[in-house]
Design a protein around this motif. Structure first.
Motif, mmCIF file in Angstrom:
data_model
loop_
_atom_site.group_PDB
_atom_site.id
_atom_site.type_symbol
_atom_site.label_atom_id
_atom_site.label_comp_id
_atom_site.label_asym_id
_atom_site.label_seq_id
_atom_site.Cartn_x
_atom_site.Cartn_y
_atom_site.Cartn_z
ATOM 1 N N ASP A 194 46.608 47.467 48.312
ATOM 2 C CA ASP A 194 46.691 47.476 46.849
ATOM 3 C C ASP A 194 48.065 47.015 46.380
ATOM 4 O O ASP A 194 48.199 46.241 45.423
ATOM 5 C CB ASP A 194 46.444 48.883 46.291
ATOM 6 N N ILE A 195 49.101 47.517 47.033
ATOM 7 C CA ILE A 195 50.472 47.187 46.641
ATOM 8 C C ILE A 195 50.741 45.695 46.844
ATOM 9 O O ILE A 195 51.336 45.040 45.983
ATOM 10 C CB ILE A 195 51.473 48.046 47.441
ATOM 11 N N LEU A 196 50.267 45.160 47.947
ATOM 12 C CA LEU A 196 50.529 43.755 48.244
ATOM 13 C C LEU A 196 49.866 42.841 47.222
ATOM 14 O O LEU A 196 50.492 41.903 46.718
ATOM 15 C CB LEU A 196 50.028 43.418 49.652
ATOM 16 N N VAL A 197 48.599 43.108 46.904
ATOM 17 C CA VAL A 197 47.888 42.183 46.015
ATOM 18 C C VAL A 197 48.336 42.338 44.560
ATOM 19 O O VAL A 197 48.441 41.344 43.830
ATOM 20 C CB VAL A 197 46.354 42.349 46.146
ATOM 21 N N ARG A 239 58.448 40.134 45.813
ATOM 22 C CA ARG A 239 57.049 40.294 45.379
ATOM 23 C C ARG A 239 56.196 39.127 45.871
ATOM 24 O O ARG A 239 55.022 39.301 46.184
ATOM 25 C CB ARG A 239 56.987 40.483 43.870
ATOM 26 N N ARG A 240 56.784 37.916 45.969
ATOM 27 C CA ARG A 240 56.015 36.802 46.516
ATOM 28 C C ARG A 240 55.694 37.035 47.990
ATOM 29 O O ARG A 240 54.607 36.694 48.465
ATOM 30 C CB ARG A 240 56.791 35.496 46.345
ATOM 31 N N GLY A 248 51.805 40.668 44.269
ATOM 32 C CA GLY A 248 51.703 39.226 44.295
ATOM 33 C C GLY A 248 51.150 38.643 43.003
ATOM 34 O O GLY A 248 51.556 37.565 42.576
ATOM 35 N N ALA A 249 50.233 39.377 42.352
ATOM 36 C CA ALA A 249 49.596 38.867 41.144
ATOM 37 C C ALA A 249 50.394 39.119 39.880
ATOM 38 O O ALA A 249 50.247 38.386 38.896
ATOM 39 C CB ALA A 249 48.202 39.487 40.994
ATOM 40 N N SER A 250 51.256 40.136 39.889
ATOM 41 C CA SER A 250 51.896 40.540 38.631
ATOM 42 C C SER A 250 53.407 40.708 38.712
ATOM 43 O O SER A 250 54.069 40.799 37.674
ATOM 44 C CB SER A 250 51.289 41.867 38.159
ATOM 45 N N GLY A 251 53.965 40.807 39.911
ATOM 46 C CA GLY A 251 55.393 41.083 40.029
ATOM 47 C C GLY A 251 55.749 42.531 39.814
ATOM 48 O O GLY A 251 56.910 42.868 39.585
ATOM 49 N N SER A 252 54.766 43.421 39.911
ATOM 50 C CA SER A 252 54.993 44.836 39.627
ATOM 51 C C SER A 252 55.801 45.525 40.722
ATOM 52 O O SER A 252 55.680 45.211 41.910
ATOM 53 C CB SER A 252 53.647 45.550 39.470
ATOM 54 N N ALA A 253 56.607 46.490 40.310
ATOM 55 C CA ALA A 253 57.163 47.495 41.216
ATOM 56 C C ALA A 253 56.179 48.665 41.243
ATOM 57 O O ALA A 253 55.199 48.683 40.489
ATOM 58 C CB ALA A 253 58.537 47.951 40.740
ATOM 59 N N ALA A 277 43.443 37.552 46.475
ATOM 60 C CA ALA A 277 43.486 38.186 45.161
ATOM 61 C C ALA A 277 42.866 37.297 44.103
ATOM 62 O O ALA A 277 43.146 36.092 44.042
ATOM 63 C CB ALA A 277 44.926 38.530 44.789
ATOM 64 N N GLU A 278 42.033 37.893 43.257
ATOM 65 C CA GLU A 278 41.391 37.172 42.154
ATOM 66 C C GLU A 278 41.634 37.967 40.862
ATOM 67 O O GLU A 278 40.878 38.888 40.551
ATOM 68 C CB GLU A 278 39.901 37.023 42.414
ATOM 69 N N PRO A 279 42.689 37.631 40.118
ATOM 70 C CA PRO A 279 42.946 38.358 38.862
ATOM 71 C C PRO A 279 41.857 38.069 37.832
ATOM 72 O O PRO A 279 41.425 36.931 37.664
ATOM 73 C CB PRO A 279 44.303 37.816 38.409
ATOM 74 N N ILE A 280 41.426 39.114 37.162
ATOM 75 C CA ILE A 280 40.455 39.012 36.077
ATOM 76 C C ILE A 280 41.086 39.668 34.852
ATOM 77 O O ILE A 280 41.441 40.842 34.882
ATOM 78 C CB ILE A 280 39.132 39.695 36.441
#
Length: 231
Positions: free
Chosen positions: A62-65, A26-27, A68-73, A40-43
């Motif tokens: 979308d998948i990349l950002v 994910r990183r 990277g921000a959440s570790g989501s699958a 990416a700017e998480p809000i």
């Protein structure tokens, strides 16, 4: 990208040898997104466990950002699996590739998603099922795969996510029947960087809503945030 990939593979292999859970897929996805120009700017605060993200969909970025921000699958359309490098990286990040035209296979896909939600990382669905909104509007949310949370596992929440590329959306959106490789080359050829705001909206309990109610509530939350952000 090649240098980042080689370094991440080395680190990933080391983590696996030590029998530790590797954060590097994910990183690496997040880093590839950054190399492609996405900042990416998480809000808001993303939930990290026992959560299903429902997000609008504009681009393979979308998948990349989000990763990277959440570790989501992710649950992603099967065509993405054939995109050079990106498809392989997504597979390393536990992506579930589905054929949305396989109506007879929906029950099998729901079972796979239910198993993925039992893991200790978030899972993201793009319930529009396509990117034809072009970043300007939301398409209807499809609820078929949400059968995996009807009923939900104890403690599971749903968190809507609004992915906002701002003015760059028209340059990045994957619209119509554009081949994936052509879109990837077009995005990578775009000069400069761009901000992607990831609005992690208020999570909610899906239990009383049913799958169609969950889809409707998440869509309404994202549409409201889209309107607010554009004001």
């Amino acid at each position: 990208m090649v240098a980042a990939l080689l370094a991440a593979l080395l680190l990933h292999g080391t983590w696996r040898l030590l029998r530790r859970r590797s954060p590097w897929p994910r990183r690496l996805l997040g880093l590839i997104g950054r190399i492609a120009g996405a900042r990416a700017e998480p809000i808001g605060l993303p939930e990290r466990r026992a959560v299903l993200y429902l997000a609008n969909h504009q681009s393979w970025l979308d998948i990349l950002v989000i990763a990277g921000a959440s570790g989501s699958a992710f649950v992603a359309k099967g065509e993405l699996q054939d995109v050079p490098l990106i498809g392989w990286l997504c597979g390393m990040n536990h992506t579930l590739f589905v054929d949305r035209g396989d109506r007879l296979g929906v029950a099998r896909q729901v079972d796979r998603l239910r198993t993925a939600l039992a893991a200790d990382h978030p899972v993201t669905i793009f319930p529009e099922g396509t990117t034809d909104g072009g970043g300007t509007h939301l398409l209807p949310f499809k609820a078929a795969l949400l059968g995996a949370i009807d009923p939900p596992a104890p403690g599971l929440c749903v968190q809507p996510v609004y992915v906002d590329y701002g003015a760059a959306a028209r340059d990045l959106a994957w619209v119509g029947d554009e081949p994936g490789q052509d879109n990837a080359l077009r995005v990578l050829a775009r000069p400069g960087s761009f901000t992607v705001r990831l609005h992690f909206l208020a999570p909610f309990d899906p239990a009383p809503l049913g799958r169609k109610g969950v889809a409707a509530r998440a869509r309404a939350a994202i549409e409201a945030e889209m309107t607010r952000a554009a004001a």
